[in-house]
Design an enzyme around this catalytic site. Structure first.
Site, PDB file in Angstrom:
ATOM      1  CG  ASP A   2       3.871  20.223  25.569  1.00 41.00           C
ATOM      2  OD1 ASP A   2       3.600  19.023  25.430  1.00 41.00           O
ATOM      3  OD2 ASP A   2       3.388  21.123  24.861  1.00 41.00           O
ATOM      4  CG  ASP A   8       3.494  24.762  30.122  1.00 43.39           C
ATOM      5  OD1 ASP A   8       2.935  25.123  29.073  1.00 43.39           O
ATOM      6  OD2 ASP A   8       4.558  24.112  30.138  1.00 43.39           O
TER       7      ASP A   8
END
Length: 317
Positions: free
Chosen positions: A19, A17
């Site tokens: 963010d 991932d």
């Protein structure tokens, strides 16, 4: 004697991932760039944030010091566009709401994106709704009109919030909720995490079976739940949305395989380095087992305190 095996070395690839894991807004998360640069595994950066194109995301990562090509980035817009393309004729008009990444993903799979300002003049067969900082109330109204007229409604993701360098902002899930209130039902399909399509698209791109991929994220309700849905092991890093307390209370479908303060865990051997990675993850598992067994609250509290103590010791390493 065989050399120590890192956590990353137990897998064939990583889906990471962005963010809250690699960056917060324009700034890198501490230790993230070094940890990923030192990993020898192929990495795909999978993000629920549908607003940017893979080219823009890759440029951002290169600016932070990570070698990254557009093909190393997978977005929920791409996963959503793929789902739409599987169910409509090539060249179909699709209402595209969100940032530039939404329209770009539709073009990539041979569909014709229609902007909200043009929607009244076109017959659209589907809607692909993703996050965009410039999404307006009028844009959301066009989604509602199209859905009520029978268009298939595909959401790139349903994250309620979005971590930024200034704090936590409303995410695509908040925009989806506004439309949902108007039309009276949820999207027909959700492409991004916690649904499986984005992760499975990454595994296909890597040509690696899902069970041999390590999914890395900071959110239990998206990254970790999505990994469980896709059949992947997962690493929760405590650099973004969810903290250890939330992890200790997580239901079975949101429980990570591993837990660590940050991405440095990728290059740690769980069987050496003072065994801290294994110890922390084992302490979390002990709490989960106690909850599942219906143990007394006092026992769960004691185990939770033990897990917090392990984490505290790791943070000061």
């Amino acid at each position: 004697m065989s050399p120590p095996q890192t956590l990353a070395g137990r897998y064939a690839a990583i889906v990471c991932d962005l963010d809250g894991v690699v960056y917060r807004g324009p700034a890198a998360v501490p230790h993230a760039i070094e940890a990923l640069s030192n990993s020898t595994l192929p990495v795909i950066y999978a993000t629920n944030n549908a607003s940017r194109t893979p080219e823009d995301v890759a440029a951002h990562l290169r600016n932070l010091g990570l070698p990254c090509a557009p093909g190393d980035v997978a977005t929920s817009s791409q996963a959503g566009a793929g789902l739409v393309a599987d169910n409509v004729p090539p060249g179909s008009g699709v209402l595209a709401v969100g940032g530039p990444g939404v329209s770009a993903a539709l073009v990539e799979v041979g569909l014709a994106p229609v902007g909200p300002a043009e929607a009244a003049e076109h017959d659209v067969v589907a809607v692909l709704q993703g996050y965009g900082a410039g999404v307006t109330a009028s844009d959301l109204a066009e989604v509602a009109y199209a859905v009520q007229a029978g268009a298939t409604w595909v959401a790139t993701n349903t994250d309620a919030t979005l971590p930024t360098d200034r704090g936590v902002a409303p995410g695509n899930g908040s925009l989806i909720a506004a439309v949902q209130r108007a039309v009276g039902h949820t999207p027909d399909v959700v492409a991004g995490k916690p649904s499986a399509p984005l992760y499975l698209m990454c595994a296909d791109r890597l040509a690696v079976a899902a069970e041999r991929v390590l999914a890395v994220g900071d959110r239990l309700d998206t990254d970790i739940e999505g990994a469980v849905a896709a059949g992947m092991d997962s690493l929760l890093v405590l650099t973004g949305v969810d903290d250890l307390a939330a992890c200790l209370e997580a239901p079975p479908h949101r429980r990570p395989t591993w837990v660590a303060p940050d991405l440095r865990a990728l290059n740690v051997d769980p069987d050496t380095e003072g065994d801290w990675l294994h110890a922390l993850s084992r302490a979390v598992v002990a709490v989960h087992r106690a909850r599942d067994a219906g143990s007394p609250a006092s026992d769960i509290a004691a185990l939770s305190e033990s897990a917090e103590s392990v984490l505290a010791a790791v943070r000061f390493r």
